[in-house]
Design an enzyme around this catalytic site. Structure first.
Site, mmCIF file in Angstrom:
data_model
loop_
_atom_site.group_PDB
_atom_site.id
_atom_site.type_symbol
_atom_site.label_atom_id
_atom_site.label_comp_id
_atom_site.label_asym_id
_atom_site.label_seq_id
_atom_site.Cartn_x
_atom_site.Cartn_y
_atom_site.Cartn_z
ATOM 1 N N GLU A 92 34.734 54.137 27.710
ATOM 2 C CA GLU A 92 34.083 52.945 28.275
ATOM 3 C C GLU A 92 33.742 51.890 27.305
ATOM 4 O O GLU A 92 33.927 50.758 27.581
ATOM 5 C CB GLU A 92 32.794 53.545 28.982
ATOM 6 N N ARG A 129 21.638 53.003 33.872
ATOM 7 C CA ARG A 129 22.220 52.606 32.599
ATOM 8 C C ARG A 129 22.346 51.202 32.209
ATOM 9 O O ARG A 129 22.421 50.823 31.080
ATOM 10 C CB ARG A 129 23.690 53.200 32.966
#
Ligand code: MTE
Ligand code: MOS
Length: 754
Positions: free
Chosen positions: A707, A319
């Protein structure tokens, strides 16, 4: 609009509702795992035997002396494990280790009639160690080539040619810190066994299914003999995605061996000492720009501090690689990633999951290079934005890139950015010892688990004969408001007032094979599954409605359907279509969509001390067509402030000396680890949701929110850089440590540490 995204004219989704447990939270009536434990008769308490070395062999472990302590019931060691002695999914995390891998590593656990008995018993267990050399920093790990797991490379185009072509080439390096989750509720488990030896574990876990699997493999049981329930969590933030498993397994093992309920709840100090944190990273980079400041090429190596075992370090690194571009088009790029093995806690998921770390690199590059290019940082950022038709370095089309510019322009306008900047420049000129800074930064964050298989969810919806509805889904509630959203989704799908719907706690025997509630995808995945179940029920009720007529009441339809022997409950399922990901090649279209946001921040800095405050923040953030605006605004505010904490305040320190405390976490409590609180909230804080943002293909047109807002906090870090620059000669490139604590800002003003 797809059927999934279509929103009825009157809908419960979109209504600004408080969190479904808000009243329980604020009155202290909400029950958490350990509250249940303390109401359980015949309870035993677990306490760890923690190693006082960062790295050592266990040469002898003698539990006998513990049994002389009043109230000690059982000492758990590796010999007691009937199944696999491992707490992870990678089989690199022995639950009872023979090699200590970090300071505070538990080598045994003691069960007592009281926590105090267990604690004294743990101190009485005799353990001999043979200390070994310990690696503590990423830089040390790089020097000693101490790595673990995959070493992926993200590559597009020809980076050498790109750098060759570039008019300006700069290089740099940065080492930045991780972050402690500091959820209010520390890790907690409660395990019970039934008459047949089957195990019921209540755990503060974001991933009940995986907790179930680990408990089963430690006990040598099949999954159907283990049930895991998560009532709710007092915060998870990624820290309870993998880390709860071992603790749950210890409690379950204790319950199996003693036949009594076992409670394991860490103190704050134990939690901070023993559980994984956000990965700190080290990065080196070389970047090329053309004469207009357009990015031509980026070459970088990102090394994360994985701690002692892998757990989620590989996907976190993926990520990070997928977010090193943030919102910017970089034609030629090559980024290498690797995970350092150090003798520290096993670093893990934390809100953003590597995304923030990847973005920090590019935002640092732009912040440092803007003065060298003679460009205003806001202009430099804006010039490099993705546009429609661009693809990311890993090959995914950047859909809705215009939302970036729309949010950017809106923040510029509503924050009165240009006028304030002129005013700040004027004020700074007349203020030698106190300078203000202003910055604006974008966020583009990919939504979905990179690993395609995890993008599935299940739900169970029961309609009772009286017309009331009970829903269960695979997601867990950690304060983020998922359950609130699921109630709103079910009420909308069934066309009922929200009061007719109730939600039951997450359990693996209700909805099996669930993914972690993570990657911000909880509402996307579970919402679609809940809606699917509701749609199935409505389809079965349709013939009854046709007989009773359009004005028939829900309760009558349901009652009639029951007597007609129509099934009134359904299991729903959802999987996200159109995803692909090759983790080895770092290529694919792993994300359903991107969430966008922009923040502008103003700070003021004291030149004598480096102390600062955040004076104003303006945010426009894209949540699609919000399922629950109050919840979403709360997520944006909370995520942003948690990001401010990571980037400016929270300073994890380990003892890196060669003394006997080497490897000890030196900041193991709130007295030494500074969290943002109400006083760090921007004095003037304005949050708006991006308008006209409905997302086709997601439940009721909404987007994930959990997030992405954390990364809006880069605006604060860049505003600090701007204020520091005002103390320095014009055109200076400002290097700023992360976290940019007052001390770091002080040294940045002086052009570096002595
Ligand atoms: N909000 C609160 N209050 N508490 C939390 O623990 N975790 C964050 C975010 N928001 C968290 C939170 C993280 S790390 C994620 S991945 C998402 O919530 C998970 O929930 P969701 O998928 O339902 O958004
Ligand atoms: Mo969140 S870091 O994906 O639990």
């Amino acid at each position: 609009m797809s059927r999934l995204s279509e929103r009825p004219a009157t809908a419960e989704v979109g209504v600004a509702r408080p969190h479904e447990s808000a009243a329980l939270h604020v009155t202290g009536r909400a029950l958490y795992t350990d509250d249940v434990a303390l109401r359980t008769p015949r309870l035993l308490h677990a306490h760890p035997v923690c190693a006082p070395h960062a790295h050592a062999f266990v040469t002898r472990l003698d539990p006998k002396p513990a049994y002389d302590i009043d109230g000690v019931v059982r000492v758990l060691t590796a010999d007691d494990v009937p199944g696999v002695n491992d707490a992870g999914t990678k089989h690199d995390e022995p639950l009872f280790p023979t090699e200590v891998m970090f300071h505070g590593h538990a080598v045994a656990w003691v069960l007592g009639e009281s926590l105090e008995a267990a604690r004294v018993g743990a101190a009485a267990v005799e353990v001999d160690y043979e200390p070994l050399p310990a690696i503590l920093t990423v830089v040390e790990a790089i020097e000693e080539a101490s790595f673990q797991g995959m070493q992926p490379r993200l590559e597009r185009g020809d980076v050498a040619a790109g750098l060759e072509r570039a008019a300006h080439v700069f290089t740099g390096e940065i080492d930045f810190a991780g972050q402690e989750h500091f959820y209010l509720e520390t890790h907690a488990s409660l395990a019970l066994v039934d008459d047949d030896g089957q195990v019921f574990v209540q755990s503060s876990t974001q991933h009940p299914t995986e907790t179930q699997e680990i408990v089963a493999h430690v006990l040598g049981l099949a999954s159907h003999q283990v049930t895991v329930q998560c009532l709710r969590m007092g915060g998870g933030f990624g820290g309870k995605e993998m880390q709860p498993h071992g603790f749950a397994a210890v409690a379950a093992l204790g319950a199996r061996l003693t036949g009594r309920p076992v409670r394991l709840r860490l103190t704050r100090q134990q939690d901070m000492t023993m559980s994984g944190k956000r990965h700190g990273f080290h990065a080196t980079w070389r970047v090329g720009f053309d004469d207009d400041g357009r990015l031509q090429a980026l070459e970088a190596t990102l090394t994360s501090d994985g701690g002692w075992s892998l757990d989620l370090s590989e996907p976190v690194l993926s990520r990070a690689l997928c977010h090193v571009d943030n919102a910017y088009w970089i034609p030629d790029i090559r980024v290498d990633g690797r995970v350092a093995r150090t003798h520290k806690t096993s670093q893990t998921a934390f809100r953003g999951f590597g995304g923030p770390q990847g973005m920090l690199v590019i935002e640092d590059v732009l912040g440092r290079c803007a003065p060298l290019l003679g460009l205003d940082p806001a202009e430099l950022r804006r010039r490099n934005f993705y546009a429609e038709g661009h693809t990311t370095p890993y090959g995914q089309e950047v859909r809705h890139a215009e939302r970036l510019t729309r949010a950017w322009d809106e923040v510029l306008t509503t924050s009165d950015f240009e006028a304030r900047r002129a005013e700040i420049a004027r004020a700074n000129a007349g203020s030698p010892h106190r300078k203000r800074g202003l910055a604006i930064t974008p966020v583009k964050f990919g939504i979905s688990f990179n690993f395609t298989s995890f993008n599935q969810a299940g739900a169970l919806v029961h309609v009772y004969k009286d017309g009331s509805v009970l829903i269960n889904h695979g997601g867990t509630e950690m304060g983020q408001g998922l359950h609130t959203k699921m109630l709103q989704v079910a009420a909308t799908a069934l066309g009922l007032p929200i009061e007719r719907v109730r939600l039951a706690p997450t359990r693996t025997d209700k909805v099996p094979n669930t993914s972690a509630t993570a990657a911000s995808s909880g509402a996307d995945l579970n919402g679609a599954a809940v809606k699917d179940a509701c749609d199935q029920i409505l389809a079965r009720l349709r013939p009854v409605r046709e007989v009773l007529g359009p004005t028939a009441l829900w309760d009558d339809v349901v009652r009639t359907a029951y007597f007609d022997r129509i099934q009134l409950w359904a299991a729903g399922f959802y999987k996200t279509d159109g995803l692909s990901w090759d983790a080895n090649a770092v290529q694919g279209s792993p994300f359903k969509y991107f969430a966008y946001g922009v923040a502008a921040a103003e700070v003021s800095v004291d030149g004598f001390t480096g102390a600062y405050q955040v004076d104003r923040v303006d945010i426009v953030h894209d949540v699609g067509d919000s399922l629950s605006p109050l919840v979403d605004i709360g997520q944006i505010e909370g995520g942003f402030l948690q990001g401010v904490g990571w980037l400016t305040l929270e300073d994890l320190r380990w003892d890196t000396s060669d003394g006997p405390g080497r490897g000890r976490l030196a900041t193991p409590s709130a007295s030494t680890y500074k969290l943002p609180s109400l006083s760090e909230l921007p004095a003037d804080f304005r949050v708006a949701l991006l308008e006209r943002a409905a997302e086709d293909g997601a439940v009721y047109g909404s987007k994930a929110v959990g997030e992405p807002p954390l990364m809006l906090a880069f605006a604060v870090r860049e505003a600090l850089r701007d204020a520091v620059a005002a103390f320095r000669p014009a055109g200076d490139s400002v290097e700023l440590d992360s976290p940019a604590t007052p001390e770091a800002v002080f040294w940045a003003i002086r052009g570096g540490r002595p």
